[in-house]
Enzyme design. Sequence first.
Site, short mmCIF file in Angstrom:
data_model
loop_
_atom_site.label_atom_id
_atom_site.label_comp_id
_atom_site.label_asym_id
_atom_site.label_seq_id
_atom_site.Cartn_x
_atom_site.Cartn_y
_atom_site.Cartn_z
N TYR A 189 -1.90 8.58 -16.58
CA TYR A 189 -1.58 9.97 -16.30
C TYR A 189 -2.81 10.67 -15.73
CZ TYR A 189 2.25 8.89 -19.52
OH TYR A 189 3.33 8.32 -20.14
N ARG A 236 -5.45 12.33 -18.38
CA ARG A 236 -5.94 11.62 -19.56
C ARG A 236 -6.11 10.13 -19.27
NH1 ARG A 236 0.11 12.58 -21.29
NH2 ARG A 236 -0.23 13.89 -19.48
N ARG A 286 0.65 -5.12 -27.26
CA ARG A 286 -0.58 -5.74 -26.75
C ARG A 286 -0.86 -7.06 -27.45
NH1 ARG A 286 -3.30 -0.12 -26.85
NH2 ARG A 286 -2.92 0.64 -24.74
N ASP A 292 8.80 -1.77 -27.25
CA ASP A 292 8.38 -2.33 -25.97
C ASP A 292 8.74 -3.82 -25.92
OD1 ASP A 292 7.05 0.02 -24.84
OD2 ASP A 292 5.58 -0.27 -26.45
N ASP A 313 8.59 3.92 -23.21
CA ASP A 313 7.49 3.68 -22.28
C ASP A 313 8.03 2.75 -21.20
OD1 ASP A 313 4.95 3.73 -21.21
OD2 ASP A 313 3.98 3.47 -23.14
N LYS A 327 5.90 7.47 -20.27
CA LYS A 327 6.88 7.70 -21.33
C LYS A 327 7.88 8.76 -20.90
CE LYS A 327 3.60 6.79 -25.08
NZ LYS A 327 2.39 6.72 -24.23
#
Length: 357
Positions: free
Chosen positions: A102, A105, A123, A282, A319, A326
């Site tokens: 984004y 950020r 992850r 996810d 996401d 998101k």
Amino acid sequence: MSSSRISAAGLNSAHTRTLRTPEELVNAGFVTHGTMPAIGEVAEKYATAIPPAFADLIETPDDPIGLQVIPSPDELVVAPHELADPIGDDALSPVPGIVHRYADRALLKPLLICPLYCRFCFRREHVGPDGGLLDEEALAVAFQWLRENSAIREVILTGGDPLMLSSRRLEHIIRELASIPHVTTLRIHSRVPLAAPEKITDALLDAMDADKAVWMVVHANHAREFSAAGREALRKIQRRGIPVLGQSVLLRGVNNNEAALEDLFRAMVESRMKPYYLHQLDPAPGTARFHVPIEEGRRLLAGLRGRVTGLAWPTYVLDIPGGYGKVPLGPDYVEPSLSAVSDPNGQRHAIRTPNSQ
């Protein structure tokens, strides 16, 4: 796996060390000797860690706490829809340790070590006890990238779990980030306060003291994670003036019913933690057993509307795979025409506007 096939020998005793190997899991009563070969295969691919405070919460291996952290042979089965990098971290990493999705950020991942390894982690291909610690040179490159990108106003410390850093290392990172003029907000994502509350020491809290706004987002998926020690760890953080938000993943067998979600969100609010995000799972490799269809998730949230305070209401989000960000999933109460809404009981009401008749 069926809890009836597991010896109860280790389930009610206090644990004194983090469980990491298949042998330790067997000795604790969390897996059977018969599943050892498959669990060994899982261990070669994905890390395992169950810290004492979290292990003591497990009543049976397939309860909502055990399911989150005890490895399963099902993890060796990769479904066609699953991806090694489901949210596009790798594609959006301009320098090691930074993810920029984004405009305003960025994520900073100073390490890829966690207090525990969730069996549904997005992850999971990268995290583990041996990897991902950014050395001084890599950290310097990450800090320089952040300094050169003046649109960045917020830096999110994640990983891995940034609260697994030493207090000295964490303080160094916080100070460097706080010294960047255009960075106004620091956010720390962690499971440590509830999973390993003994790590929330005065030294670690001192390390988080900064002139910039510091927020913490704590990951929890079930109300039973809020032990007395965990609640006290949260209070220690809050006494330092750090606001605490909660994020969860909707997980089959863990929290995919209205009662479990209500208890979870109430436990957060009672601990002065605002429920922030409820994540759709996810599609990481070997996680299909946890999948809850989006429509089921929307029904669950709709069932809680009007039943719990707005303080306990998270945003249900997906996401988008590939790193596209998101998006909220609802539930929706407004009709496509924008002329009417439904109340929590399903009754339709017209929206009154200057143009309505």
